[in-house]
Write a protein that holds these residues in place. Structure first.
Motif, PDB file in Angstrom:
ATOM      1  N   LYS A 186       8.429  36.470  15.910  1.00 17.26           N
ATOM      2  CA  LYS A 186       9.800  36.066  16.195  1.00 17.26           C
ATOM      3  C   LYS A 186      10.263  36.701  17.504  1.00 17.26           C
ATOM      4  O   LYS A 186       9.745  37.758  17.887  1.00 17.26           O
ATOM      5  CB  LYS A 186      10.722  36.536  15.065  1.00 17.26           C
ATOM      6  N   PRO A 187      11.229  36.109  18.167  1.00 15.75           N
ATOM      7  CA  PRO A 187      11.735  36.730  19.399  1.00 15.75           C
ATOM      8  C   PRO A 187      12.181  38.176  19.196  1.00 15.75           C
ATOM      9  O   PRO A 187      12.031  39.006  20.106  1.00 15.75           O
ATOM     10  CB  PRO A 187      12.908  35.823  19.777  1.00 15.75           C
ATOM     11  N   GLU A 188      12.693  38.487  18.026  1.00 12.71           N
ATOM     12  CA  GLU A 188      13.140  39.863  17.769  1.00 12.71           C
ATOM     13  C   GLU A 188      11.983  40.853  17.613  1.00 12.71           C
ATOM     14  O   GLU A 188      12.213  42.062  17.518  1.00 12.71           O
ATOM     15  CB  GLU A 188      14.054  39.931  16.538  1.00 12.71           C
ATOM     16  N   ASP A 189      10.751  40.365  17.608  1.00 10.31           N
ATOM     17  CA  ASP A 189       9.590  41.250  17.602  1.00 10.31           C
ATOM     18  C   ASP A 189       9.249  41.718  19.018  1.00 10.31           C
ATOM     19  O   ASP A 189       8.376  42.580  19.190  1.00 10.31           O
ATOM     20  CB  ASP A 189       8.366  40.549  17.008  1.00 10.31           C
ATOM     21  N   THR A 190       9.908  41.154  20.003  1.00  7.51           N
ATOM     22  CA  THR A 190       9.665  41.551  21.388  1.00  7.51           C
ATOM     23  C   THR A 190       9.975  43.031  21.572  1.00  7.51           C
ATOM     24  O   THR A 190      11.078  43.490  21.255  1.00  7.51           O
ATOM     25  CB  THR A 190      10.526  40.707  22.342  1.00  7.51           C
ATOM     26  N   ALA A 191       9.008  43.778  22.073  1.00  5.87           N
ATOM     27  CA  ALA A 191       9.165  45.228  22.234  1.00  5.87           C
ATOM     28  C   ALA A 191       7.920  45.797  22.895  1.00  5.87           C
ATOM     29  O   ALA A 191       6.901  45.109  23.032  1.00  5.87           O
ATOM     30  CB  ALA A 191       9.382  45.901  20.883  1.00  5.87           C
ATOM     31  N   LEU A 192       8.020  47.062  23.262  1.00  5.96           N
ATOM     32  CA  LEU A 192       6.855  47.825  23.683  1.00  5.96           C
ATOM     33  C   LEU A 192       6.291  48.488  22.426  1.00  5.96           C
ATOM     34  O   LEU A 192       7.005  49.216  21.728  1.00  5.96           O
ATOM     35  CB  LEU A 192       7.260  48.875  24.715  1.00  5.96           C
ATOM     36  N   TYR A 193       5.060  48.190  22.119  1.00  2.08           N
ATOM     37  CA  TYR A 193       4.443  48.681  20.893  1.00  2.08           C
ATOM     38  C   TYR A 193       3.543  49.875  21.214  1.00  2.08           C
ATOM     39  O   TYR A 193       2.725  49.822  22.133  1.00  2.08           O
ATOM     40  CB  TYR A 193       3.612  47.579  20.230  1.00  2.08           C
ATOM     41  N   GLN A 222       2.960  45.847  25.773  1.00  2.02           N
ATOM     42  CA  GLN A 222       4.136  44.990  25.683  1.00  2.02           C
ATOM     43  C   GLN A 222       3.837  43.720  24.906  1.00  2.02           C
ATOM     44  O   GLN A 222       2.845  43.031  25.173  1.00  2.02           O
ATOM     45  CB  GLN A 222       4.642  44.619  27.089  1.00  2.02           C
ATOM     46  N   VAL A 223       4.717  43.420  23.957  1.00  5.11           N
ATOM     47  CA  VAL A 223       4.677  42.158  23.219  1.00  5.11           C
ATOM     48  C   VAL A 223       5.966  41.412  23.524  1.00  5.11           C
ATOM     49  O   VAL A 223       7.054  41.948  23.322  1.00  5.11           O
ATOM     50  CB  VAL A 223       4.541  42.402  21.708  1.00  5.11           C
TER      51      VAL A 223
END
Length: 126
Positions: free
Chosen positions: A87-94, A121-122
Motif C-alpha cells: 500500500k502507499p502507506e508502506d512507503t518508508a526507509l526500511y 527505500q521502499v
C-alpha cells in the motif's frame, strides 16, 4: 558483533510485492533475533516484524500482519521480508536490525535493537 546489509527495496505499484533481504556482512546471526523497522520523514521509526533465528518464532505489527512474511535462512545468515499487497502507506526507509534479547515484547513495544543495518527505500505508488 554483527554487521547487517539490507537490500531489495525499490519502486512498486500498489498491490505489488517486494522482497527485502538482510544479510550479515560480518559476524553471524547466531544468538540474535532479527527485525525489520521502517521510518518516514518526520515520524518515529516503527517496528514491522522480527524473527528468532533460533526457533523461528515471528512477530508482526498490526499494520502488516497478513501481508508481510518474515523468514530466515540460517545457512546464508540472511533474513527475508516478503511484502505482498503493498500500500502507499508502506512507503518508508526500511532497516534491518539485530538484538540478542527478545525483539518484540507485545502490545506494540519493539525494544531497541543492538545493531542496525543501513536502510533500503521502499516506495509504493498509488
Amino acid at each position: 558483533d554483527v554487521q547487517l546489509q539490507a537490500s531489495g527495496g525499490g519502486l512498486v505499484q500498489a498491490g505489488g510485492s517486494l522482497r527485502l533481504s538482510c544479510a550479515a556482512s560480518e559476524g553471524t546471526f547466531d544468538d540474535y533475533n532479527i527485525g525489520w523497522f521502517r521510518q518516514v520523514p518526520g515520524k518515529e521509526r516503527e517496528g514491522v516484524s522480527c524473527i528468532s533465528t533460533s526457533d523461528g518464532s515471528t512477530s508482526y505489527s498490526d499494520s502488516v500482519k497478513g501481508r508481510f512474511t518474515i523468514s530466515s535462512d540460517n545457512a546464508k545468515n540472511t533474513v527475508y521480508l516478503q511484502m505482498n499487497s503493498l500500500k502507499p502507506e508502506d512507503t518508508a526507509l526500511y532497516y534491518c536490525a539485530a538484538r540478542m534479547g527478545l525483539c518484540y515484547y507485545g502490545g506494540g513495544y519493539w525494544p531497541r535493537p543492538d545493531y542496525w543495518g543501513q536502510g533500503t527505500q521502499v516506495t509504493v505508488s498509488s
